[in-house]
Design a protein around this motif. Sequence first.
Motif, mmCIF file in Angstrom:
data_model
loop_
_atom_site.group_PDB
_atom_site.id
_atom_site.type_symbol
_atom_site.label_atom_id
_atom_site.label_comp_id
_atom_site.label_asym_id
_atom_site.label_seq_id
_atom_site.Cartn_x
_atom_site.Cartn_y
_atom_site.Cartn_z
ATOM 1 N N ARG A 172 0.917 -1.275 -0.148
ATOM 2 C CA ARG A 172 0.117 -0.153 -0.058
ATOM 3 C C ARG A 172 0.965 1.118 -0.194
ATOM 4 O O ARG A 172 2.045 1.300 0.107
ATOM 5 C CB ARG A 172 -0.897 0.085 1.140
ATOM 6 C CG ARG A 172 -0.210 -0.114 2.538
ATOM 7 C CD ARG A 172 -1.087 0.602 3.793
ATOM 8 N NE ARG A 172 -1.406 1.729 3.605
ATOM 9 C CZ ARG A 172 -2.145 2.386 4.454
ATOM 10 N NH1 ARG A 172 -2.647 1.919 5.528
ATOM 11 N NH2 ARG A 172 -2.614 3.643 4.246
ATOM 12 N N SER A 194 -3.336 -0.010 -2.304
ATOM 13 C CA SER A 194 -4.368 0.897 -2.062
ATOM 14 C C SER A 194 -4.609 2.019 -3.485
ATOM 15 O O SER A 194 -5.521 2.309 -3.658
ATOM 16 C CB SER A 194 -3.367 1.995 -1.339
ATOM 17 O OG SER A 194 -2.344 2.196 -1.670
ATOM 18 N N THR A 200 -11.069 1.937 -1.589
ATOM 19 C CA THR A 200 -10.075 1.349 -0.750
ATOM 20 C C THR A 200 -9.116 2.350 -0.535
ATOM 21 O O THR A 200 -8.793 2.382 0.906
ATOM 22 C CB THR A 200 -9.339 0.324 -1.507
ATOM 23 O OG1 THR A 200 -10.298 -0.896 -1.981
ATOM 24 C CG2 THR A 200 -8.307 -0.279 -0.557
ATOM 25 N N LYS A 203 -10.785 4.830 2.059
ATOM 26 C CA LYS A 203 -10.900 4.319 3.431
ATOM 27 C C LYS A 203 -9.667 4.198 4.250
ATOM 28 O O LYS A 203 -9.575 4.453 5.316
ATOM 29 C CB LYS A 203 -11.674 2.726 3.118
ATOM 30 C CG LYS A 203 -11.760 2.019 4.615
ATOM 31 C CD LYS A 203 -12.393 0.616 4.182
ATOM 32 C CE LYS A 203 -12.709 -0.055 5.354
ATOM 33 N NZ LYS A 203 -13.125 -1.481 4.941
#
Length: 330
Positions: A172, A194, A200, A203
């Motif tokens: 990520r 990510s 996503t 979030k």
Amino acid sequence: PVKTFSKNVVDQTLEKNVEFQGKSGLSPKIRRTANGETCEWCQAMAGTYEYPNVPKDVYRRHANCDCVVEYIDGGKHPGMKQNVWTKKWEDDEFITPQELVEKVKTKMAESKEKKDTAEQLKDIGFSSVDRKWLSQVDKELQTSSIAQLRELEDKFGVVQKGSIAVEVKKGRGGATTVQTQSSTTTILKFGRDSFSSKDTYLKLMRKDLSDGWCMSCGNDDETLCKYIITHEYGHIVQNSLIKDEMSVKMGTRADFARYYRNQIEDIARQIDPDYEPEKYTSGYIQDTKANNPGKYDYEFFAECFANSQLGEPNVLGQAMNQWLESRGYQ
């Protein structure tokens, strides 16, 4: 018979390919045509089916079955059909000319859109763009990243000064890697976990913001979508400045990174006489200082840079802006 068994194997492979294309957002079709005098079951199975409404039985055969099973492509060969036994591609006589034109236009538009995002990065000044950027980075995040990179580059102009490549990495977040051995290329990396999905990404960013893991910034989608790329651009700014310093002064990269941090913190103390790093830095910075001190000065710079460019800067963001002005950046 061996012939029937072999055809069954081919049909099973076709079934998997159709499922894969369908789950990838394409619209493959299967056509089963009965040949000559066939049994009632084969006659009942004859027809054209579009994923996901493809019955399992369409792939099945009985002994000496001569039905023709054809795959109508929803991907690279719009308007074409493939005999799954001979592997030959042919024009699909069941598609209208207008349908074919529309399919080709759609594929060309998608190809142009993908090409444009990579070309825009090169226009900004990046030396190369990983082909995975086109397929593994969410399109909306591509757009927001390009817009922010262009805005930052207009202000700082550091990408065009160096050789900087764009890549996609596992994990990520983002990363900026400086090659110091055989190459002087800097690599700007996008974390696939990510950046592959905007939902996503947002979030994860909202959680980081609420947990204090990143420095303060606006909580709106537009600002959050810019945070990681702005942080990484901060690394590029720092790398460019260090490279310039090392060309005329003695010292290591670590020496100059520490020197920059000390200067920024001196300005912060002028703004807030009660300045303490913990009051304004993120949890990520504090964790880096405790567990990976060799990266601390670099991550401190990038986080302060992101804070200075997004929303209302705190004391360290204000100090960063003053420091950048002292370096000739407005």
